[in-house]
Design a protein around this motif. Structure first.
Motif, PDB file in Angstrom:
ATOM      1  N   MET A   1       0.846  -1.183   0.000  1.00  0.00           N
ATOM      2  CA  MET A   1       0.000   0.000   0.000  1.00  0.00           C
ATOM      3  C   MET A   1       0.887   1.240   0.000  1.00  0.00           C
ATOM      4  O   MET A   1       1.624   1.500   0.940  1.00  0.00           O
ATOM      5  CB  MET A   1      -0.905  -0.012   1.237  1.00  0.00           C
ATOM      6  CG  MET A   1      -1.859   1.153   1.297  1.00  0.00           C
ATOM      7  SD  MET A   1      -2.984   1.038   2.704  1.00  0.00           S
ATOM      8  CE  MET A   1      -1.838   1.112   4.063  1.00  0.00           C
ATOM      9  N   ARG A   6       3.173   8.215   6.754  1.00  0.00           N
ATOM     10  CA  ARG A   6       2.693   7.414   7.873  1.00  0.00           C
ATOM     11  C   ARG A   6       1.633   8.149   8.684  1.00  0.00           C
ATOM     12  O   ARG A   6       0.985   7.554   9.552  1.00  0.00           O
ATOM     13  CB  ARG A   6       3.863   7.024   8.781  1.00  0.00           C
ATOM     14  CG  ARG A   6       4.505   8.185   9.518  1.00  0.00           C
ATOM     15  CD  ARG A   6       5.636   7.691  10.420  1.00  0.00           C
ATOM     16  NE  ARG A   6       5.164   6.675  11.342  1.00  0.00           N
ATOM     17  CZ  ARG A   6       4.583   6.935  12.514  1.00  0.00           C
ATOM     18  NH1 ARG A   6       4.365   8.191  12.862  1.00  0.00           N
ATOM     19  NH2 ARG A   6       4.205   5.960  13.312  1.00  0.00           N
ATOM     20  N   GLN A   8      -1.190   9.510   7.576  1.00  0.00           N
ATOM     21  CA  GLN A   8      -2.494   9.623   6.941  1.00  0.00           C
ATOM     22  C   GLN A   8      -3.585   9.266   7.950  1.00  0.00           C
ATOM     23  O   GLN A   8      -3.352   8.557   8.932  1.00  0.00           O
ATOM     24  CB  GLN A   8      -2.607   8.722   5.708  1.00  0.00           C
ATOM     25  CG  GLN A   8      -2.518   7.243   6.003  1.00  0.00           C
ATOM     26  CD  GLN A   8      -1.138   6.690   5.812  1.00  0.00           C
ATOM     27  OE1 GLN A   8      -0.227   7.389   5.401  1.00  0.00           O
ATOM     28  NE2 GLN A   8      -0.968   5.405   6.092  1.00  0.00           N
ATOM     29  N   PHE A  22     -10.067  -2.591   9.840  1.00  0.00           N
ATOM     30  CA  PHE A  22      -9.047  -2.931  10.823  1.00  0.00           C
ATOM     31  C   PHE A  22      -9.654  -3.922  11.815  1.00  0.00           C
ATOM     32  O   PHE A  22     -10.019  -3.559  12.935  1.00  0.00           O
ATOM     33  CB  PHE A  22      -8.546  -1.666  11.531  1.00  0.00           C
ATOM     34  CG  PHE A  22      -7.989  -0.640  10.577  1.00  0.00           C
ATOM     35  CD1 PHE A  22      -6.753  -0.825   9.970  1.00  0.00           C
ATOM     36  CD2 PHE A  22      -8.708   0.505  10.264  1.00  0.00           C
ATOM     37  CE1 PHE A  22      -6.244   0.104   9.069  1.00  0.00           C
ATOM     38  CE2 PHE A  22      -8.200   1.445   9.373  1.00  0.00           C
ATOM     39  CZ  PHE A  22      -6.958   1.244   8.778  1.00  0.00           C
ATOM     40  N   LEU A  40      -2.915   3.707  14.692  1.00  0.00           N
ATOM     41  CA  LEU A  40      -2.876   2.337  14.187  1.00  0.00           C
ATOM     42  C   LEU A  40      -1.492   1.726  14.398  1.00  0.00           C
ATOM     43  O   LEU A  40      -0.479   2.434  14.418  1.00  0.00           O
ATOM     44  CB  LEU A  40      -3.244   2.318  12.706  1.00  0.00           C
ATOM     45  CG  LEU A  40      -4.630   2.883  12.363  1.00  0.00           C
ATOM     46  CD1 LEU A  40      -4.779   3.054  10.868  1.00  0.00           C
ATOM     47  CD2 LEU A  40      -5.731   1.990  12.920  1.00  0.00           C
ATOM     48  N   SER A  41      -1.465   0.433  14.534  1.00  0.00           N
ATOM     49  CA  SER A  41      -0.198  -0.267  14.737  1.00  0.00           C
ATOM     50  C   SER A  41       0.609  -0.315  13.448  1.00  0.00           C
ATOM     51  O   SER A  41       0.100  -0.069  12.344  1.00  0.00           O
ATOM     52  CB  SER A  41      -0.465  -1.694  15.236  1.00  0.00           C
ATOM     53  OG  SER A  41      -1.269  -2.403  14.295  1.00  0.00           O
ATOM     54  N   ASP A  42       1.885  -0.635  13.577  1.00  0.00           N
ATOM     55  CA  ASP A  42       2.787  -0.835  12.440  1.00  0.00           C
ATOM     56  C   ASP A  42       2.953   0.415  11.580  1.00  0.00           C
ATOM     57  O   ASP A  42       3.186   0.326  10.368  1.00  0.00           O
ATOM     58  CB  ASP A  42       2.313  -2.001  11.561  1.00  0.00           C
ATOM     59  CG  ASP A  42       2.225  -3.307  12.333  1.00  0.00           C
ATOM     60  OD1 ASP A  42       3.105  -3.539  13.195  1.00  0.00           O
ATOM     61  OD2 ASP A  42       1.296  -4.090  12.090  1.00  0.00           O
ATOM     62  N   ARG A  44       0.857   2.616  10.440  1.00  0.00           N
ATOM     63  CA  ARG A  44      -0.106   2.772   9.344  1.00  0.00           C
ATOM     64  C   ARG A  44      -0.867   4.089   9.407  1.00  0.00           C
ATOM     65  O   ARG A  44      -1.731   4.338   8.581  1.00  0.00           O
ATOM     66  CB  ARG A  44      -1.096   1.601   9.344  1.00  0.00           C
ATOM     67  CG  ARG A  44      -0.476   0.268   9.000  1.00  0.00           C
ATOM     68  CD  ARG A  44      -1.475  -0.855   9.144  1.00  0.00           C
ATOM     69  NE  ARG A  44      -1.857  -1.039  10.549  1.00  0.00           N
ATOM     70  CZ  ARG A  44      -2.830  -1.862  10.957  1.00  0.00           C
ATOM     71  NH1 ARG A  44      -3.535  -2.537  10.068  1.00  0.00           N
ATOM     72  NH2 ARG A  44      -3.100  -1.982  12.244  1.00  0.00           N
ATOM     73  N   GLY A  45      -0.547   4.931  10.378  1.00  0.00           N
ATOM     74  CA  GLY A  45      -1.226   6.207  10.490  1.00  0.00           C
ATOM     75  C   GLY A  45      -2.286   6.192  11.568  1.00  0.00           C
ATOM     76  O   GLY A  45      -2.133   5.565  12.617  1.00  0.00           O
ATOM     77  N   ARG A 215     -12.198  -2.657   1.329  1.00  0.00           N
ATOM     78  CA  ARG A 215     -10.940  -2.933   2.027  1.00  0.00           C
ATOM     79  C   ARG A 215      -9.922  -3.564   1.083  1.00  0.00           C
ATOM     80  O   ARG A 215      -8.743  -3.201   1.084  1.00  0.00           O
ATOM     81  CB  ARG A 215     -11.179  -3.852   3.220  1.00  0.00           C
ATOM     82  CG  ARG A 215      -9.915  -4.091   4.052  1.00  0.00           C
ATOM     83  CD  ARG A 215     -10.178  -5.039   5.219  1.00  0.00           C
ATOM     84  NE  ARG A 215      -9.041  -5.056   6.117  1.00  0.00           N
ATOM     85  CZ  ARG A 215      -7.937  -5.775   5.936  1.00  0.00           C
ATOM     86  NH1 ARG A 215      -7.825  -6.548   4.857  1.00  0.00           N
ATOM     87  NH2 ARG A 215      -6.954  -5.733   6.820  1.00  0.00           N
ATOM     88  N   MET A 219      -6.697  -1.305   0.758  1.00  0.00           N
ATOM     89  CA  MET A 219      -5.574  -1.805   1.538  1.00  0.00           C
ATOM     90  C   MET A 219      -4.660  -2.727   0.747  1.00  0.00           C
ATOM     91  O   MET A 219      -3.462  -2.803   1.026  1.00  0.00           O
ATOM     92  CB  MET A 219      -6.101  -2.552   2.766  1.00  0.00           C
ATOM     93  CG  MET A 219      -7.030  -1.721   3.638  1.00  0.00           C
ATOM     94  SD  MET A 219      -6.265  -0.197   4.237  1.00  0.00           S
ATOM     95  CE  MET A 219      -5.186  -0.814   5.497  1.00  0.00           C
TER      96      MET A 219
END
Length: 222
Positions: A1, A6, A8, A22, A40-42, A44-45, A215, A219
């Motif tokens: 993606m 980061r 967003q 999610f 969000l984790s990792d 992702r914003g 999604r 995603m």
């Protein structure tokens, strides 16, 4: 993606739409409050659940963008995500995923004594699609109509589509785009068609299937 950064923000009207994107937050989605950013984790914003309708969406998004700025969070872009209804005869089918590049408010205006409706000018445009992530640039471009009262008859659906030259109907798009414009934040609106905006028939709606298609497109880039 390949999103632009980061920081967003993924903006949803309802907990169900948020949880579909999610699923790791599904158990807590109903408790999400509209005045809080969800980190969000990792990397992702962020995400937010703003509530249904023009008033909720505009007010809460404007607050969150201002609050993020005060906290030193520079939101790189807002992605308005959700489902919509498609007006008949516009070449759009249920489960299509579309990019909404322009919106108007469909029921703001006045009614004359003969029953005629005269809308007030309310057109807004999202950020130019060439600035969107590459996989979102490929989506079909449509014109949206944001309404307070969803279409329930074939006559109203056709009338709205003709009057505004609109392809799809939703309840938040124009509000979200206007809020982002006011805050000078890039904004893109991506929706999946869950039903036709015509004679109301809840049994024919494909809400969950539309969210799954949305999604997958956003995603996974498919």
């Amino acid at each position: 993606m390949d999103f632009p950064g980061r920081d967003q923000l993924f903006a949803f009207a309802t907990p169900a739409e948020f949880a579909s994107f999610f699923p790791e937050y599904a158990d807590t989605a109903d408790g999400v409050v509209s005045d809080k950013l969800i980190e969000l984790s990792d990397g992702r914003g962020y995400a937010c659940v703003l509530g249904i309708g023009i008033l909720n969406f505009a007010t809460n998004l404007t607050f969150l963008l201002g609050d993020a700025k005060r906290r030193g969070i520079s939101i790189s872009a807002v992605f308005i995500l959700g489902v919509c209804g498609a007006y008949p005869g516009r070449g759009i089918d249920v489960l299509d995923v579309v990019r909404v590049d322009a919106e108007s408010v469909g029921d703001m205006g006045y009614q004359d004594r003969d029953g005629s409706f005269y809308p007030f000018p309310s057109s807004v445009r999202a950020t130019a699609p060439e600035h969107a992530p590459a996989h979102l640039q490929k989506l079909k471009s449509v014109v949206g109509l944001t309404v307070n009262r969803c279409t329930g008859t074939e006559e109203l659906g056709l009338s709205r589509s003709r009057m505004f030259d609109a392809d799809i109907e939703n309840m938040e798009g124009a509000a979200g785009i206007a809020a982002c414009m006011a805050c000078r934040v890039p904004v893109f609106e991506i929706r999946a068609v869950s039903n036709m905006a015509t004679t109301r028939d809840r049994e024919s709606w494909k809400f969950n299937e539309a969210l799954a298609a949305l999604r997958k497109c956003v995603m996974c880039g498919e």
